[in-house]
Write a protein that holds these residues in place. Structure first.
Motif, PDB file in Angstrom:
ATOM      1  N   ASP A 119      -5.203   8.086   1.862  1.00 52.36           N
ATOM      2  CA  ASP A 119      -5.400   9.402   1.240  1.00 52.36           C
ATOM      3  C   ASP A 119      -6.622  10.061   1.871  1.00 52.36           C
ATOM      4  O   ASP A 119      -7.762   9.674   1.612  1.00 52.36           O
ATOM      5  CB  ASP A 119      -5.593   9.259  -0.269  1.00 52.36           C
ATOM      6  CG  ASP A 119      -5.427  10.600  -1.004  1.00 52.36           C
ATOM      7  OD1 ASP A 119      -5.635  11.641  -0.356  1.00 52.36           O
ATOM      8  OD2 ASP A 119      -5.080  10.586  -2.198  1.00 52.36           O
ATOM      9  N   SER A 145      -6.865  13.542   1.747  1.00 48.90           N
ATOM     10  CA  SER A 145      -6.703  14.923   1.273  1.00 48.90           C
ATOM     11  C   SER A 145      -8.034  15.584   0.925  1.00 48.90           C
ATOM     12  O   SER A 145      -9.023  14.916   0.608  1.00 48.90           O
ATOM     13  CB  SER A 145      -5.784  14.956   0.056  1.00 48.90           C
ATOM     14  OG  SER A 145      -6.307  14.173  -1.001  1.00 48.90           O
ATOM     15  N   LYS A 151       2.027   5.296   0.421  1.00 55.29           N
ATOM     16  CA  LYS A 151       1.513   6.621   0.053  1.00 55.29           C
ATOM     17  C   LYS A 151       0.692   7.174   1.204  1.00 55.29           C
ATOM     18  O   LYS A 151      -0.214   6.508   1.722  1.00 55.29           O
ATOM     19  CB  LYS A 151       0.647   6.540  -1.201  1.00 55.29           C
ATOM     20  CG  LYS A 151      -0.001   7.870  -1.582  1.00 55.29           C
ATOM     21  CD  LYS A 151      -0.905   7.739  -2.785  1.00 55.29           C
ATOM     22  CE  LYS A 151      -1.614   9.062  -3.085  1.00 55.29           C
ATOM     23  NZ  LYS A 151      -2.522   8.974  -4.255  1.00 55.29           N
ATOM     24  N   SER A 175     -13.495   8.207  -2.934  1.00 50.68           N
ATOM     25  CA  SER A 175     -13.017   9.543  -3.290  1.00 50.68           C
ATOM     26  C   SER A 175     -14.003  10.289  -4.186  1.00 50.68           C
ATOM     27  O   SER A 175     -14.853   9.688  -4.849  1.00 50.68           O
ATOM     28  CB  SER A 175     -11.663   9.432  -4.005  1.00 50.68           C
ATOM     29  OG  SER A 175     -11.789   8.653  -5.177  1.00 50.68           O
ATOM     30  N   GLN A 188     -10.309  10.824  -0.201  1.00 51.05           N
ATOM     31  CA  GLN A 188      -9.994  12.189  -0.607  1.00 51.05           C
ATOM     32  C   GLN A 188     -11.160  12.883  -1.308  1.00 51.05           C
ATOM     33  O   GLN A 188     -12.031  12.259  -1.886  1.00 51.05           O
ATOM     34  CB  GLN A 188      -8.755  12.214  -1.521  1.00 51.05           C
ATOM     35  CG  GLN A 188      -8.902  11.517  -2.868  1.00 51.05           C
ATOM     36  CD  GLN A 188      -8.479  10.075  -2.825  1.00 51.05           C
ATOM     37  OE1 GLN A 188      -8.615   9.430  -1.788  1.00 51.05           O
ATOM     38  NE2 GLN A 188      -7.961   9.563  -3.929  1.00 51.05           N
ATOM     39  N   VAL A 247      -1.864   2.402   1.266  1.00 49.49           N
ATOM     40  CA  VAL A 247      -2.261   3.701   0.723  1.00 49.49           C
ATOM     41  C   VAL A 247      -3.277   4.340   1.668  1.00 49.49           C
ATOM     42  O   VAL A 247      -4.305   3.730   1.988  1.00 49.49           O
ATOM     43  CB  VAL A 247      -2.881   3.563  -0.689  1.00 49.49           C
ATOM     44  CG1 VAL A 247      -3.373   4.919  -1.187  1.00 49.49           C
ATOM     45  CG2 VAL A 247      -1.882   2.965  -1.658  1.00 49.49           C
ATOM     46  N   SER A 281      -1.326  10.880   2.056  1.00 48.54           N
ATOM     47  CA  SER A 281      -1.711  12.234   1.662  1.00 48.54           C
ATOM     48  C   SER A 281      -2.732  12.775   2.654  1.00 48.54           C
ATOM     49  O   SER A 281      -3.828  12.222   2.803  1.00 48.54           O
ATOM     50  CB  SER A 281      -2.302  12.257   0.254  1.00 48.54           C
ATOM     51  OG  SER A 281      -2.660  13.582  -0.113  1.00 48.54           O
ATOM     52  N   GLU A 302      -8.923   5.245   0.757  1.00 50.96           N
ATOM     53  CA  GLU A 302      -8.932   6.481  -0.027  1.00 50.96           C
ATOM     54  C   GLU A 302     -10.260   7.208   0.195  1.00 50.96           C
ATOM     55  O   GLU A 302     -11.310   6.750  -0.243  1.00 50.96           O
ATOM     56  CB  GLU A 302      -8.745   6.181  -1.512  1.00 50.96           C
ATOM     57  CG  GLU A 302      -7.368   5.617  -1.852  1.00 50.96           C
ATOM     58  CD  GLU A 302      -7.192   5.401  -3.340  1.00 50.96           C
ATOM     59  OE1 GLU A 302      -8.190   5.054  -4.019  1.00 50.96           O
ATOM     60  OE2 GLU A 302      -6.065   5.572  -3.837  1.00 50.96           O
TER      61      GLU A 302
END
Length: 625
Positions: free
Chosen positions: A145, A147, A166, A99, A123, A143, A168, A121
């Motif tokens: 993500d 985003s 999660k 990220s 993001q 998870v 996103s 992740e």
């Protein structure tokens, strides 16, 4: 005794280090990790497991224990590379967290080979393209993500994630409907799909969700949600465009405090303030009136010479370069490159500029019979000339990369000379005509760039400029193209200033051009920024369809209108038939359909439901290739 203990402790530490030293990174992991680090822009070490951000754990090998890569965590490292396809070789990987970097391009499909992945992740990067369709095969994911990237495509990869907690997907460019399969994610507690302007609801009801964010406006850049109604058996009976309902207002209870003394003090202070304000306002009005009359006196005294040249650009180095415009017929010897109902456009070389070419637009004032001119007519004509000059002064100060700059203005008793940069690529109308004739090509990337440029120019005129300017006649003929094929809006601000200009239909005194005029204008005869948006929506449609609103093709359709025809096609089973045949099969059909969708939003019958120019610019720039 103490020495024996120390010796024993040293022996244990040495034995531990020796055992660790004999553990080697699994060769396949070692080779794959080197490639991953290289593409991420990370300097590789001889022993990658010692690098901060890389975690290795023991796993049984053929004969002995080996080290396997289980976690790659590089957050906020300023990485500017890509994610290598070698990531799929790290079969023991549990976490991939990258990220807050500047990583780009697509997620490699080889990531599906990371069967033990639990945390993904990515993001706040610049990843783009579609998410691998079989991502749900990674059923250990807890998870995910994605985003704040530039991902596109639909959400078909959201099939079944039994362990996902999660998810996103916020602030991307996903399209299509929100899948009902979300309802089967029994462990999902956090869901954020906000900021995806082209997603269509509703979100399935999930009782276990603890945090849900489904505002589909990208970073609040598009404050309205526009939804294109899907066609059904009643497609001819439903409106083609349905704006999403606004949230209901929240009633707030404000306690009322009854304090009479406090009310009396407030009334007294209000009354005294009113008297003081009235007195001060009266004095200010008198002073302002006197100053205004004094200024107007000097203005009229200093501007009796109506033929003064005003230069707005340093490209015109001195007034003498345009002195020929002061002559009775200063453009008679120049090449005419365009002609309208009440004016002409000439091509000229700017003196002393090493061959710099300029375009001179001659706007002719409507002649009046000298025998019929009264004193009141003279005053009205002088007032109109001053108004024109004042508005042209405002236009001359505007500078934006997508607006054609006015270089100079020369008022004459019977006309106005407006000097512009010469655009050798001509207008968008010229280009599209050449494309139709087969003498030129204009691919989709070029058309999309033109559309985004025009939207940016409109946003500046409507919102960013201190004095809002409405174009009133936006159409392909008024969109010029510079040497880099960048769009430049021409004639902005002049349609209102010069109501007799050739950009208007003088026979009915209606501003604009047939096919580009918003329907409400025929009833109110008032032009607003939403009228410009309607015109721009038609321009968008023309860019994708390849036909103008006056094309004979639409005269042979049941709708007899480009806008109505487009609405029906977009809600049909095969909306791709609206795309210019010259553009089909190039792989950009989905992006072109999104632009047609935006065109439909811009041409909604109700002007209040149309997006503003900022909304349109944001939606267009979200469409990546």
């Amino acid at each position: 005794m103490a020495s024996n203990f120390h010796f024993f402790l040293l022996y244990l530490v040495t034995l531990f280090l020796f055992a660790q030293a004999r553990l080697n990174l699994y060769p396949q992991d070692h080779a794959a990790l080197l490639l991953v680090q290289k593409d991420l822009g990370i300097i590789a070490l001889n022993n990658p497991c010692t690098l901060a951000g890389i975690s290795c754990e023991r796993r049984p090998g053929n004969r002995t224990q080996v080290l396997r890569v289980t976690r790659i965590v590089f957050r906020s490292n300023g990485l500017k590379g890509t994610l290598s396809s070698a990531i799929g070789k790290l079969s023991e990987l549990k976490e991939l967290s990258l990220s807050d970097n500047q990583l780009s391009e697509q997620i490699p499909i080889q990531i599906l080979d990371c069967r033990k992945l639990e945390i993904l992740e990515l993001q706040r990067n610049r990843f783009s393209g579609k998410i691998p369709y079989e991502l749900s095969s990674l059923n250990r994911l807890r998870v995910v993500d994605f985003s704040s990237n530039e991902f596109s495509g639909n959400l078909d990869f959201l099939k079944y994630f039994p362990n996902l907690e999660k998810l996103s997907l916020a602030d991307n460019m996903f399209t299509g409907k929100i899948p009902f399969s979300l309802k089967s994610f029994r462990n999902l507690r956090f869901l954020n799909i906000s900021g995806n302007s082209f997603l269509e609801g509703p979100v399935p009801v999930m009782s276990q969700i603890e945090h849900l964010s489904a505002d589909l406006n990208r970073n609040n850049a598009v404050p309205k949600r526009y939804i294109l109604a899907e066609n059904s058996t009643r497609s001819n009976q439903i409106s083609a465009m349905v704006p999403a309902p606004a949230p209901a207002p929240v009633n707030r209870v404000v306690p009322v405090v009854h304090k009479r003394n406090k009310k009396k003090r407030k009334l007294r202070s209000w009354f005294l303030g009113f008297l003081a304000g009235t007195f001060a306002g009266g004095i200010s009005a008198v002073i302002f009136s006197l100053l205004f009359k004094l200024v107007m006196f000097f203005v009229r005294r200093g501007k009796n010479d109506s033929s003064s040249l005003t230069i707005f650009s340093p490209l015109i180095k001195k007034a003498e370069d345009l002195a020929f415009l002061e002559m009775e017929d200063g453009v008679a010897s120049l090449e005419m490159i365009g002609k309208g109902g009440c004016g002409e456009v000439y091509r000229a070389e700017l003196p002393g500029s090493n061959g710099k070419i300029i375009a001179i637009k001659k706007i002719i004032q409507s002649p009046m019979d000298a025998a019929e001119i009264t004193e009141e007519d003279t005053k009205a004509l002088n007032k109109k000339m001053r108004q024109v000059k004042s508005e042209i002064q405002i236009v001359g100060q505007i500078r934006h990369r997508n607006l054609l700059p006015l270089l100079a203005h020369m008022p004459r008793p019977d006309c106005h000379y407006l000097v512009y940069e010469y655009m050798k690529n001509g207008s968008l109308q010229d280009i599209l005509q050449q494309v139709t004739e087969g003498t030129r090509e204009l691919d989709w990337l070029g058309r999309h760039r033109i559309a985004a440029g025009v939207a940016a120019g409109l946003e500046y005129l409507h919102i960013n400029h201190t004095q809002r300017i409405i174009h009133r006649d936006l159409k392909p003929a008024n969109i010029l193209l510079d040497d880099d094929m960048e769009a430049r809006i021409a004639d902005f601000g002049l349609a209102k200033a010069v109501p007799d200009a050739h950009t208007h239909i003088t026979t009915s005194n209606v501003a604009g051009t047939m096919g580009y005029i918003a329907p409400e204008y025929y009833q109110t005869l008032k032009f607003t920024d939403k009228c410009d948006i309607y015109s721009f929506g038609v321009v968008l449609a023309v860019l994708v369809i390849g036909k103008g609103p006056s094309d004979e093709y639409f005269q042979h359709t049941s709708e007899m209108s480009l806008v109505k025809w487009l609405r029906n096609v977009m809600t049909s089973d095969d909306p791709k038939i609206a795309i210019d045949p010259k553009l089909r099969g190039n792989g950009y059909e989905e992006q072109m359909l999104l632009v047609l969708k935006i065109a439909c939003f811009c041409t909604l019958d109700n002007p209040k439901e149309r997006p503003n120019s900022k909304d349109v610019r944001c939606m267009l720039t979200q469409i990546k290739h």
